[in-house]
Enzyme design. Structure first.
Site, mmCIF file in Angstrom:
data_model
loop_
_atom_site.group_PDB
_atom_site.id
_atom_site.type_symbol
_atom_site.label_atom_id
_atom_site.label_comp_id
_atom_site.label_asym_id
_atom_site.label_seq_id
_atom_site.Cartn_x
_atom_site.Cartn_y
_atom_site.Cartn_z
ATOM 1 N N HIS A 279 85.342 46.259 37.885
ATOM 2 C CA HIS A 279 85.186 46.744 39.262
ATOM 3 C C HIS A 279 84.242 47.923 39.294
ATOM 4 C CE1 HIS A 279 87.356 50.623 39.181
ATOM 5 N NE2 HIS A 279 88.106 50.063 38.251
ATOM 6 N N CYS A 280 83.685 48.176 40.465
ATOM 7 C CA CYS A 280 82.915 49.384 40.721
ATOM 8 C C CYS A 280 83.529 50.057 41.947
ATOM 9 C CB CYS A 280 81.427 49.091 40.890
ATOM 10 S SG CYS A 280 81.017 48.001 42.275
ATOM 11 N N TRP A 281 82.756 50.769 42.745
ATOM 12 C CA TRP A 281 83.317 51.503 43.881
ATOM 13 C C TRP A 281 83.680 50.565 45.042
ATOM 14 C CZ3 TRP A 281 86.096 54.753 46.131
ATOM 15 C CH2 TRP A 281 85.906 55.182 47.453
ATOM 16 N N TYR B 46 87.052 49.666 43.779
ATOM 17 C CA TYR B 46 88.045 50.735 43.652
ATOM 18 C C TYR B 46 88.491 51.243 45.027
ATOM 19 C CZ TYR B 46 90.088 55.205 42.149
ATOM 20 O OH TYR B 46 90.934 56.273 41.935
#
Length: 346
Positions: free
Chosen positions: A94-96, A123
């Site tokens: 995952h990223c932001w 996130y």
């Protein structure tokens, strides 16, 4: 097989089995991350800042090309780093916001033979899921008692008796008073505390009794989430009665190895609330090595503060437990029996 987008609940279920890689930059990860996740930053903090400026000033294409310049020479290294963390061929990323960073890296790892699960919404979606989770109704029983009653020890004894617990002070790395940080253990950020707390809650059955220590909203510099704190204030309090002398003995044992300088600084930090006379007595006693006298002076303040906080609760929500023993183990056993009677006769 192309990467699969997963909602936060499914993503976290799979995180119990498969490794999670957080591709945000190091400062984002340090502020807060999914418990157990490995940081695999696509960009450094400085590179992310640079790309963000390019995106705002020159558009997506320019920012994308700069990102490729940075990442391109490192593609093989990312695969090596993932393999250094796990032998699993199934990984989670995952990223932001579930955007280009996680999509780009998941594409690469997919081509390298990994089966990749992507956190849908990133996130940011996870954090929304966490905060909503604190609104879940819980069957809380609050463990109350004056400072030095051994509530944390009792809580752990309850756990040994197969009772469900939430150890807020343990998760906060703080003992919940002005003296809670004298052992110099770094506290997590409030965001990370919330993530860790939610992770601990997820394995509990909300329909069965969950014991939790009576705390103020702030534990050191972290805060108990509003949804959980509201439930704590509305729950029944099982107030244990432990003799003053037993409390003094326990506190002297707990803090006896702490340097007089640190103890003195903790006293000075609350001197306005203690008042001049109690502050003087406590500091002089600490300097003389007379921790019992210092503790008595401090308990005069802490006991009044605790009673004031308890007075804000409805009297019917407070159940006293008088027990002949000051032993945390014996008190835990008595609490389990008392709670069982309450559940049979609500």
């Amino acid at each position: 097989m192309s990467p699969r987008p997963l909602n936060p609940d499914i993503f976290l279920q799979q995180a119990a089995q498969y490794p999670v890689f957080d591709v945000r930059c190091p400062s984002e990860y340090a502020r807060g991350h999914i418990p157990g996740a490995h940081n695999l930053p696509l960009f450094s903090d400085e590179e992310r800042h640079e790309i963000g400026i390019l995106y705002k000033q020159q558009g997506r294409t320019c920012a994308f090309m700069r990102g490729l310049e940075i990442v391109g020479p490192l593609l093989a290294e990312y695969i090596v780093r993932v393999r250094s963390h796990t032998d699993s061929r199934h990984i989670l990323i995952h990223c932001w916001r579930g955007g280009m960073r996680s999509e780009s890296l998941s594409w690469l790892l997919d081509k390298a033979g990994f089966r990749v699960g992507l956190l849908k919404g990133g996130y940011k979606a996870y954090r929304k899921y966490v905060m909503t989770g604190f609104e879940t109704p819980l069957s809380l029983l609050v463990l109350g008692g004056m400072t030095g009653s051994g509530k944390t020890e009792i809580l752990h004894n309850l756990q040994r008796r197969r009772q469900q617990i939430l150890d807020l002070e343990g998760l906060a790395h703080h003992k919940g008073s002005a003296f809670g940080a004298v052992d110099n253990i770094a506290q997590p950020t409030t965001e990370q505390f919330e993530n860790d707390l939610f992770d601990a809650m997820r394995v509990l059955d909300p329909g069965q009794t969950i014991w939790i220590e009576d705390e103020s909203r702030k534990i050191g510099h972290v805060s108990v989430p509003e949804g959980l704190f509201r439930q704590m204030r509305e729950a029944l309090v099982m107030r244990i009665q432990v003799s003053r002398q037993a409390r003094v003995t326990r506190l002297c044992s707990d803090y006896g190895a702490v340097s007089p300088e640190k103890l003195g600084n903790a006293v000075r930090a609350i001197s306005k609330r203690l008042g001049g006379e109690r502050t003087r007595i406590a500091l002089e006693a600490i300097a003389a090595g007379d921790y019992a006298t210092a503790t008595h002076a401090l308990l005069d303040y802490y006991d009044k503060t605790y009673q004031f906080g308890l007075s804000k609760r409805h009297p019917d929500s407070i159940i006293d437990l008088d027990h002949a023993s000051d032993s945390p183990c014996a008190i835990a056993g008595a609490l389990v029996e008392k709670a069982a009677k309450i559940s049979r006769n609500p």
